[in-house]
Scaffold this motif. Structure first.
Motif, PDB file in Angstrom:
ATOM      1  N   ASP A  82       0.501  -1.037  -0.574  1.00  0.00           N
ATOM      2  CA  ASP A  82      -0.045  -0.012   0.102  1.00  0.00           C
ATOM      3  C   ASP A  82       1.209   1.134   0.176  1.00  0.00           C
ATOM      4  O   ASP A  82       0.355   2.019  -0.054  1.00  0.00           O
ATOM      5  N   GLU A  83       2.227   0.902  -0.232  1.00  0.00           N
ATOM      6  CA  GLU A  83       3.191   2.422   0.850  1.00  0.00           C
ATOM      7  C   GLU A  83       3.150   3.381  -0.630  1.00  0.00           C
ATOM      8  O   GLU A  83       3.230   4.313  -1.245  1.00  0.00           O
ATOM      9  N   ILE A  84       3.071   2.159  -1.806  1.00  0.00           N
ATOM     10  CA  ILE A  84       3.496   2.971  -3.388  1.00  0.00           C
ATOM     11  C   ILE A  84       2.617   3.495  -3.786  1.00  0.00           C
ATOM     12  O   ILE A  84       2.071   4.022  -4.219  1.00  0.00           O
ATOM     13  N   ILE A  85       1.495   2.454  -3.450  1.00  0.00           N
ATOM     14  CA  ILE A  85       0.410   2.755  -4.370  1.00  0.00           C
ATOM     15  C   ILE A  85      -0.200   4.322  -3.408  1.00  0.00           C
ATOM     16  O   ILE A  85      -0.672   5.592  -4.731  1.00  0.00           O
ATOM     17  N   LEU A  86       0.069   4.432  -1.576  1.00  0.00           N
ATOM     18  CA  LEU A  86      -0.283   5.508  -1.722  1.00  0.00           C
ATOM     19  C   LEU A  86       0.354   7.020  -1.478  1.00  0.00           C
ATOM     20  O   LEU A  86       0.370   8.175  -1.927  1.00  0.00           O
ATOM     21  N   ALA A  87       1.851   6.286  -2.240  1.00  0.00           N
ATOM     22  CA  ALA A  87       2.966   7.228  -2.580  1.00  0.00           C
ATOM     23  C   ALA A  87       2.975   8.318  -3.384  1.00  0.00           C
ATOM     24  O   ALA A  87       3.210   8.973  -3.407  1.00  0.00           O
ATOM     25  N   ALA A  88       2.012   7.410  -4.549  1.00  0.00           N
ATOM     26  CA  ALA A  88       1.774   8.121  -5.699  1.00  0.00           C
ATOM     27  C   ALA A  88       0.370   8.787  -5.673  1.00  0.00           C
ATOM     28  O   ALA A  88      -0.948   8.588  -7.057  1.00  0.00           O
ATOM     29  N   ASP A  89      -0.239   9.172  -4.491  1.00  0.00           N
ATOM     30  CA  ASP A  89      -1.732   9.614  -4.724  1.00  0.00           C
ATOM     31  C   ASP A  89      -2.274   8.446  -5.062  1.00  0.00           C
ATOM     32  O   ASP A  89      -3.280   9.880  -5.650  1.00  0.00           O
ATOM     33  N   SER A  90      -2.384   7.456  -5.323  1.00  0.00           N
ATOM     34  CA  SER A  90      -3.360   6.563  -6.342  1.00  0.00           C
ATOM     35  C   SER A  90      -4.300   6.278  -4.248  1.00  0.00           C
ATOM     36  O   SER A  90      -3.588   6.401  -3.082  1.00  0.00           O
ATOM     37  N   ILE A  91      -5.401   5.820  -4.281  1.00  0.00           N
ATOM     38  CA  ILE A  91      -5.912   4.910  -2.734  1.00  0.00           C
ATOM     39  C   ILE A  91      -5.620   3.377  -3.113  1.00  0.00           C
ATOM     40  O   ILE A  91      -6.451   2.679  -4.654  1.00  0.00           O
ATOM     41  N   TRP A 178      12.095 -10.630  -5.546  1.00  0.00           N
ATOM     42  CA  TRP A 178      10.842  -9.344  -4.451  1.00  0.00           C
ATOM     43  C   TRP A 178      11.547  -7.725  -4.689  1.00  0.00           C
ATOM     44  O   TRP A 178      10.272  -7.121  -5.133  1.00  0.00           O
ATOM     45  N   ARG A 179      12.751  -7.565  -4.185  1.00  0.00           N
ATOM     46  CA  ARG A 179      12.685  -5.601  -4.482  1.00  0.00           C
ATOM     47  C   ARG A 179      13.030  -5.741  -6.114  1.00  0.00           C
ATOM     48  O   ARG A 179      12.178  -4.545  -6.226  1.00  0.00           O
ATOM     49  N   GLY A 180      13.354  -6.463  -6.883  1.00  0.00           N
ATOM     50  CA  GLY A 180      13.198  -6.095  -8.454  1.00  0.00           C
ATOM     51  C   GLY A 180      11.607  -5.445  -8.688  1.00  0.00           C
ATOM     52  O   GLY A 180      11.215  -4.940  -9.527  1.00  0.00           O
ATOM     53  N   GLU A 181      10.593  -6.291  -7.912  1.00  0.00           N
ATOM     54  CA  GLU A 181       9.028  -6.835  -8.511  1.00  0.00           C
ATOM     55  C   GLU A 181       8.689  -5.558  -7.388  1.00  0.00           C
ATOM     56  O   GLU A 181       7.956  -4.696  -8.328  1.00  0.00           O
ATOM     57  N   LYS A 186       6.657  -0.006  -8.309  1.00  0.00           N
ATOM     58  CA  LYS A 186       6.952   1.401  -8.582  1.00  0.00           C
ATOM     59  C   LYS A 186       6.932   1.474  -9.506  1.00  0.00           C
ATOM     60  O   LYS A 186       5.622   2.937 -10.124  1.00  0.00           O
ATOM     61  N   GLU A 187       7.005   1.664 -10.484  1.00  0.00           N
ATOM     62  CA  GLU A 187       7.495   2.372 -11.738  1.00  0.00           C
ATOM     63  C   GLU A 187       6.315   2.198 -12.231  1.00  0.00           C
ATOM     64  O   GLU A 187       5.479   3.147 -13.136  1.00  0.00           O
ATOM     65  N   VAL A 188       5.313   0.602 -11.984  1.00  0.00           N
ATOM     66  CA  VAL A 188       3.456   0.758 -12.709  1.00  0.00           C
ATOM     67  C   VAL A 188       3.026   1.605 -12.749  1.00  0.00           C
ATOM     68  O   VAL A 188       1.855   2.591 -12.977  1.00  0.00           O
ATOM     69  N   ILE A 189       3.117   1.585 -11.277  1.00  0.00           N
ATOM     70  CA  ILE A 189       2.073   2.767 -10.275  1.00  0.00           C
ATOM     71  C   ILE A 189       2.163   4.586 -10.831  1.00  0.00           C
ATOM     72  O   ILE A 189       1.610   5.082 -10.807  1.00  0.00           O
ATOM     73  N   GLU A 190       3.507   4.613 -11.434  1.00  0.00           N
ATOM     74  CA  GLU A 190       4.057   5.929 -11.622  1.00  0.00           C
ATOM     75  C   GLU A 190       3.387   6.255 -13.177  1.00  0.00           C
ATOM     76  O   GLU A 190       2.912   7.082 -13.348  1.00  0.00           O
ATOM     77  N   LYS A 191       3.862   5.309 -13.884  1.00  0.00           N
ATOM     78  CA  LYS A 191       2.785   5.123 -14.646  1.00  0.00           C
ATOM     79  C   LYS A 191       1.735   5.515 -15.062  1.00  0.00           C
ATOM     80  O   LYS A 191       0.830   6.022 -15.935  1.00  0.00           O
ATOM     81  N   GLN A 192       0.856   4.182 -13.688  1.00  0.00           N
ATOM     82  CA  GLN A 192      -0.501   4.288 -14.199  1.00  0.00           C
ATOM     83  C   GLN A 192      -1.143   5.973 -14.346  1.00  0.00           C
ATOM     84  O   GLN A 192      -2.851   6.802 -14.288  1.00  0.00           O
ATOM     85  N   GLY A 194       0.784   9.002 -13.226  1.00  0.00           N
ATOM     86  CA  GLY A 194       1.205  10.230 -14.261  1.00  0.00           C
ATOM     87  C   GLY A 194       1.851  10.741 -12.886  1.00  0.00           C
ATOM     88  O   GLY A 194       2.302  12.119 -13.150  1.00  0.00           O
ATOM     89  N   ASN A 195       1.883  10.448 -11.615  1.00  0.00           N
ATOM     90  CA  ASN A 195       2.726  11.048 -10.397  1.00  0.00           C
ATOM     91  C   ASN A 195       4.052  10.297  -9.914  1.00  0.00           C
ATOM     92  O   ASN A 195       4.107   9.113  -9.864  1.00  0.00           O
ATOM     93  N   LYS A 196       4.978  11.494  -9.879  1.00  0.00           N
ATOM     94  CA  LYS A 196       6.166  10.845  -9.722  1.00  0.00           C
ATOM     95  C   LYS A 196       6.320  10.583  -7.503  1.00  0.00           C
ATOM     96  O   LYS A 196       6.063  10.963  -7.084  1.00  0.00           O
ATOM     97  N   ILE A 197       6.570   8.814  -8.033  1.00  0.00           N
ATOM     98  CA  ILE A 197       7.204   8.697  -6.299  1.00  0.00           C
ATOM     99  C   ILE A 197       8.519   9.449  -5.840  1.00  0.00           C
ATOM    100  O   ILE A 197       9.499   8.717  -6.657  1.00  0.00           O
TER     101      ILE A 197
END
Ligand code: BJ8
Length: 425
Positions: A82-91, A178-181, A186-192, A194-197
């Motif tokens: 969830d940390e990654i999702i929230l850091a990109a201002d998504s829910i 797993w780290r790579g995943e 993070k990159e997928v969420i940033e792309k989806q 449009g917000n930079k983490i």
């Protein structure tokens, strides 16, 4: 349902006829299982309200966010950070998958001998009966068990799906994978979005998600008291709601509930007699509204005091280190924390056995019920090792294999009664 949200559901493409059936079925069940309990904490009022309007206000909030351009990301497993999702201002919104209602719908496509959790989640999408799924822009699945990962392939025919690869071992190579995943996610969420983490945003979201974990840890700590100040059913409900409610609001409500529970403990006040058999449930997750086993146990006189489960301790026991640093350093800390989730999909997974014994001692339980969803092979096979480990410790165990239907409720009751009788002797 407290508010009429029919127009919103129609706009989301919900099958209103099926949805009405589902919504009409829930209130009497909730009344029987939850509202009939005596001496419930007042703080449960919020959670009653949330369930009473389960497809209403929260969906409306998410939809409003979506209309304002926020991305809603739906998940099924506690491995999705969830940390990654929230850091990109998504829910993030944890999907439920705990009802029998959607199982026959899924069986039109999936094999019947698939676990109920998989069928229930798939049936929600196939039957168009879950407004959370319909609101989400992306579903994030994972390669935990075979059934789930193959279901996600089919689910992707109906909804945008992204899959995270969760390794099955805990070696250094697996940890690196797993780290790579997590980094790729993070990159997928940033792309989806449009917000930079950024590092600041990631630290902020890490602290927020940790605060939710701390609040749930506090709740579970109150359950170590005797008499226990809250029923297992109520504690389970709080954990279930924490998966889809707004994170900050959830933290506030759980902490308010804990204030009340701690006062109860100080006054020696509980919801069951101090000689009630204390039970730890361990095994497959119990998604909302799967309250079956807790209800059977507690109406038979037991006090369920802990769940070693992903709707339980596995979701919040470990925190992410809040050390800050670069985005990459924080991603590493996040990935390391998630590798401490001892899901039966891992081999070997002896840490889970240690956890069960540790929890049994901490919560001073009189017995453990190993809960296995039918056709969940990972937990079923691991139960053999759980049984051996508990036998060695002299902790009584009841192994239960069931699904979401009520067909075996009578038989389960008989087995639970016999188990509690054995403990009481
Ligand atoms: S981390 S437990 S939430 S995968 S019950 S679908 S395992 S056949 S849910 Fe789980 Fe993540 Fe693991 Fe937790 Fe498969 Fe078993 Fe069904 Fe399961």
């Amino acid at each position: 349902m407290t508010t009429d949200h029919r127009q919103m559901w129609a706009e989301l493409g919900i099958d209103l006829k099926k949805h009405d059936m589902l919504m009409n079925a829930l209130p009497p069940i909730y009344k029987e299982i939850y509202l009939s309990q005596k001496n419930r904490p007042k703080g449960m009022g919020f959670f009653d309200f949330v369930v009473g309007d389960i497809h209403g206000i929260r969906v409306q909030e998410l939809r409003q966010h979506a209309k304002n351009g926020t991305i809603v990301v739906a998940t099924y497993c506690v491995f999705v950070p969830d940390e990654i999702i929230l850091a990109a201002d998504s829910i993030p919104v944890g999907l439920c998958a705990g009802t029998q209602f959607s199982v026959p719908i899924a069986e039109e496509v999936l094999p019947r001998n698939t676990c109920a959790l998989i069928k229930s989640s798939f049936g929600f999408k196939l039957g168009r009966i879950c407004p959370y799924v319909q609101t989400s822009h992306l579903i994030v699945g994972e390669t935990t068990c075979d059934g789930k990962k193959k279901m996600f392939e089919i689910l992707a025919e109906y909804h945008p799906v992204y899959i995270m690869e969760v390794p099955n071992k805990k070696t250094q190579r697996s940890r690196d994978l797993w780290r790579g995943e997590v980094l790729a996610f993070k990159e997928v969420i940033e792309k989806q979005t449009g917000n930079k983490i950024t590092a600041d945003k990631l630290l902020k979201s890490t602290k927020l998600v940790n605060d939710r974990r701390r609040a749930l840890q506090r709740l579970y700590n109150t359950r170590k008291a005797n008499p226990v100040p809250i029923s297992g059913k109520d504690a389970l409900l709080v954990t279930q709601v924490s998966f889809y409610d707004d994170v900050s609001r959830c933290i506030k409500q759980v902490n308010a509930l804990c204030d009340e529970l701690e006062k109860r403990i100080a006054n020696g006040e509980g919801v069951s007699p101090s000689n009630a058999p204390r039970i730890l449930i361990s095994g497959s997750p119990m998604a909302i509204p799967n309250w079956k086993l807790h209800h059977i146990l507690e109406t038979a006189g037991a006090a369920v005091v802990c769940e070693e489960s992903c709707i339980g301790t596995r979701a919040f026991s470990d925190l992410v280190a809040e050390k800050g640093g670069t985005v990459e350093e924080q991603i590493k800390a996040i990935a390391d924390r998630y590798m401490q989730i001892h899901c039966a999909c891992f081999t070997p997974n002896d840490e889970r056995l240690d956890d069960i014994i540790k929890l049994a001692r901490e919560y001073k339980v009189d017995g453990v019920v190993h809960y296995n969803l039918q056709f969940c092979h990972t937990y079923a096979n691991e139960a053999v090792k759980v049984e051996r480990a508990l036998e060695k410790e002299g902790i009584p165990l009841l192994r239960v294999e069931t699904d979401y239907s009520d067909e075996d409720a009578g038989q389960l009751r008989t087995r639970v009664d016999a188990f509690l009788e054995m403990i009481r002797r």
